[in-house]
Design an enzyme around this catalytic site. Structure first.
Site, PDB file in Angstrom:
ATOM      1  N   GLU A 109      13.487  14.049   4.629  1.00 50.60           N
ATOM      2  CA  GLU A 109      12.723  13.515   3.484  1.00 50.60           C
ATOM      3  C   GLU A 109      13.609  12.857   2.443  1.00 50.60           C
ATOM      4  OE1 GLU A 109      12.185  16.356   4.994  1.00 50.60           O
ATOM      5  OE2 GLU A 109      10.045  16.830   5.091  1.00 50.60           O
TER       6      GLU A 109
ATOM      7  N   GLU B  91       8.553  21.709   9.193  1.00 54.53           N
ATOM      8  CA  GLU B  91       7.960  22.691   8.270  1.00 54.53           C
ATOM      9  C   GLU B  91       6.847  23.477   8.965  1.00 54.53           C
ATOM     10  OE1 GLU B  91       7.534  19.569   5.291  1.00 54.53           O
ATOM     11  OE2 GLU B  91       8.564  20.875   3.877  1.00 54.53           O
TER      12      GLU B  91
END
Ligand code: 3H9
Length: 694
Positions: free
Chosen positions: A125, A105
């Site tokens: 995730e 990210e």
């Protein structure tokens, strides 16, 4: 600036270096350090561009999972990402190793991304029951398109650099020194005035309007029971439909909701348990082990063949021994076929298959095992045969060779006692199919030497297994607990349930299949043979519960004979068998039990709590050192749903007080012989504690 992140000027480029071993996780200090580095680069007039790079074995591997569950600390990662993206000077991410989760990210918020060819990037995730919570669900679809983002985010599988470049995630793949290339890229961005690509300002490319529904439908089987994949889809949909800032706001809300969920807690527990399980309490991290450079496997049947494949896959030569040439030929043909199937699917290169086949050398002579470092026998489950085999091994194997049995319930100490080297003998219990199933129950005998079981743990990891160290008892950890579930399900059949009701409840609980579907698939004759072998140890009620005997006496052994608990068509599709229903109802009459309605809740409680109580006894006896060992056995060997974290973690989630009360209820209903609470469970429950919160 915190020392885990440094800022240095290389000419006109500010280099922000993260150094937070082992995997550069984004602890609060790292987040603060990166933000401070960007701020510094922005403030200093002689800095015209910045590079974010990592020391050590990998780029950032994501948020610091150990911080989850604690109160969030500023700066929050989404804000750090936005700060980077808003930077008026070019920021280049320079990736090596694995850029995962928050570790991707951050690069997605940089204006440019370069990586070495061996790098991988991913958003894993979902495997922790989460969604990427720092813009991953909003920026990735804007970079790679909705479909690719859905696949990457809901699978959690990282992609290699070349693919990432083709997807638009990377701008350049670098040969040679990464830092030099990143500096050159940053200078080029300045010199050529490359437009700063702020991903949040792009639109998420939507291929078809029904993509979200179609995707959820196509993956329904894979996502069954899990919350996170559906939340990931919802968030990617927001990226396509909402302005960036709104999508981010919702992403954060969903992230916090998932983070607090029992599922994510369970999946994070699994992540750490899988890593912790190989550390043996009482042994130092640098415990010496024995070198394993060659292996002998006894028995070329399904189990032995699968075990041989595990070692060949890891490049370790195997001598595969059986007593007849015919058995060896058949065994090798099956191995060959298994590999050929993988080649046909495109997951294995022909030359790799040829190499692996060449590593498996068939033999009929025990003498050929004289130089191997480890022998695993996978012959018939019969103590007399095992003892004969171990006597022969003891005679031919070199001193220091480890002699292991793949037995699933026989006493390792009795086997060891037949040899002159009990310190070198242990159990290595693989699960069928051995080349596929990840669990390896390593059984240490009373006299097994620590360097022997430490070696078994290490080699287990080398061959891609999740090894768990357990002690000697009937069925070890997995099968001993399974026996309790089998018993209770058998009792419930007598009391009013039918196999398909039990199977449905266990399937809905999250197991891949119910006990009767599993029995039919494995072959009912196996369970029948075990039952006969152990008959004298059974209780009166168990002895009289002859449902399995009656089915097997008719020659109905499950799928392979076209009928078992279910009837099967030629494609092996199962339907409930009315004849079995009648047989069960008549059986209840014969044993004088008035059938009643058994609720789904009772099925879950009796099937699962009976195992939990046995798990507690296993802990008390020291057969498993920690509750996590039991959880890992059930997760990797028996398909216990990952999102419940394993039976012992699940017990804590429910609360041991509730489990204890239910055990007492069934003690009154079924009998103290079967339902006496383990003293450990009782003690913890009464103290309001759990297996993990003593
Ligand atoms: C996330 O990023 C959320 C964001 O989207 C949003 C936030 C707002 N944290 O696996 P290894 C430890 S979620 C803390 O044996 P390998 C690990 O426990 C995160 N610790 O090495 C072990 O400790 P120990 C998304 C971590 O080389 C040691 O590092 N990221 C973390 O076989 C070595 O690990 C992931 O899910 C972490 N993030 O594999 C990536 N990661 O030595 C998770 C590792 O005490 N990590 N540790 O047992 C991995 O997949 C692997 O660790 C990796 C290295 C591939 C990186």
């Amino acid at each position: 600036m915190a020392e885990v992140v440094t800022f240095a000027k290389e000419g006109s480029v500010g280099v922000i270096t993260v150094n937070n071993p082992p995997v550069n996780a984004l602890s609060q200090a790292v987040r603060a350090g990166i933000k401070a580095g960007i701020a510094k680069g922005m403030a200093e007039a002689d800095v015209s561009a910045m590079v974010i790079i990592c020391d050590g074995r990998t780029f950032i591997a994501g948020a610091d999972i150990r911080e989850f569950g604690k109160p969030p600390m500023e700066p929050h990662l989404p804000d750090v990402c936005q700060f980077i993206e808003d930077c008026p000077k070019p920021v280049v991410a320079a990736i090596h190793g694995t850029a995962l989760g928050g570790g991707l990210e951050i690069p997605l918020s940089c204006h440019f991304r370069i990586a070495v060819a061996t790098a991988k990037v991913g958003l894993p995730e979902v495997k922790l029951g989460l969604l990427p919570g720092a813009g991953g669900t909003q920026r990735l679809p804007r970079v790679a398109g909705v479909q690719a983002a859905l696949e990457m985010i809901t699978s959690g599988t990282p992609v290699a650099a070349a693919k990432a470049k083709a997807m638009g995630i990377l701008d350049e793949i670098v040969d040679g020194d990464l830092k030099a290339a990143a500096l050159a890229f940053a200078r080029k961005a300045v010199d050529e005035k490359l437009p700063l690509r702020r991903v949040s300002r792009l639109a998420a490319k939507l291929d078809t309007p029904t993509v979200f529904e179609d995707f959820a439908k196509a993956n329904a089987r894979k996502f069954r029971g899990f919350l996170a994949p559906y939340k990931c889809i919802e968030s990617v949909k927001n990226a396509a439909e909402l302005p960036f800032a709104e999508g981010m706001k919702k992403e954060r809300e969903i992230f916090l909701e998932l983070q607090a969920s029992d599922q994510s807690k369970a999946q994070r527990h699994v992540f750490f348990a899988e890593r912790e399980v190989v550390r043996i309490p009482g042994l130092p991290d640098d415990q010496p082990t024995r070198a394993i450079t060659s292996v002998g496997v006894l028995g070329a049947g399904t189990m032995g063949g699968g075990i041989a494949m595990c070692f060949a896959n890891a490049g370790i030569p195997v001598k595969l021994l059986d007593v007849k040439q015919d058995f060896l030929d058949k065994g090798l043909a099956i191995i060959q076929k298994n590999y050929a199937n993988t080649v046909a699917k495109g997951s294995l290169k022909q030359e790799v298959m040829d190499k692996r086949m060449s590593l498996i050398q068939p033999t009929l002579a025990y003498e050929d095992l004289k130089d191997v470092d480890l022998v695993i026998e996978a012959v018939f489950e019969d103590m007399a045969i095992k003892k004969e085999v171990f006597t022969k091994l003891d005679a031919v194997c070199k001193p220091g060779a480890i002699l292991a049995s793949n037995t699933s319930y026989l006493n390792i100490d009795d086997i060891a006692a037949i040899t002159r080297r009990p310190q070198d003998v242990m159990g290595m219990h693989f699960f069928s199919p051995a080349n596929v199933m990840r669990l390896l129950e390593n059984v240490r005998g009373a006299r097994t030497s620590p360097d022997v079981y430490a070696t078994a743990m290490k080699i287990g990891k080398t061959i891609g297994k999740v090894p768990v160290l357990v002690g000697v008892c009937d069925g070890f950890v997995g099968n001993r607990m399974l026996a309790k579930r089998t018993r209770e399900c058998g009792f419930m059949l007598e009391e009013g349930a039918l196999p398909w009701q039990i199977d449905k409840v266990i399937y809905n609980f999250g197991f891949p299949m119910g006990p009767y579907q599993m029995g039919d698939m494995a072959g009912l004759d196996i369970g029948w043979r075990n039952r006969k072998a152990k008959f004298s140890t059974l209780s009166d009620r168990e002895k009289k519960n002859t449902i399995l005997d009656k089915i097997c006496e008719m020659g109905h052994f499950g799928q392979k004979t076209g009928s078992g608990f279910y009837k099967y068509d030629e494609k092996r599709n199962a339907t409930p068998d009315p004849m079995i229903e009648e047989l069960i109802i008549n059986h209840s009459k014969d044993v004088g039990i008035t059938r009643r309605t058994i609720t789904d809740q009772e099925i879950v409680e009796r099937a699962i709590y009976s195992m939990i109580n046995e798990g507690a006894k296993i802990l008390e006896e020291g057969i498993a050192a920690r509750p996590l060992d039991i959880d890992v056995v059930w997760l990797y060997g028996y398909g216990f749903p990952v999102y419940l974290g394993g039976p012992m973690f699940y017990a804590d989630t429910i609360g041991l007080g509730k489990v204890y009360d239910a055990i007492l209820k069934y003690r009154d209903l079924v009998g103290a012989e079967y339902w006496t609470p383990s003293p450990l469970l009782e003690k913890l429950a009464k103290a309001g504690k759990g297996f993990y919160s003593k």
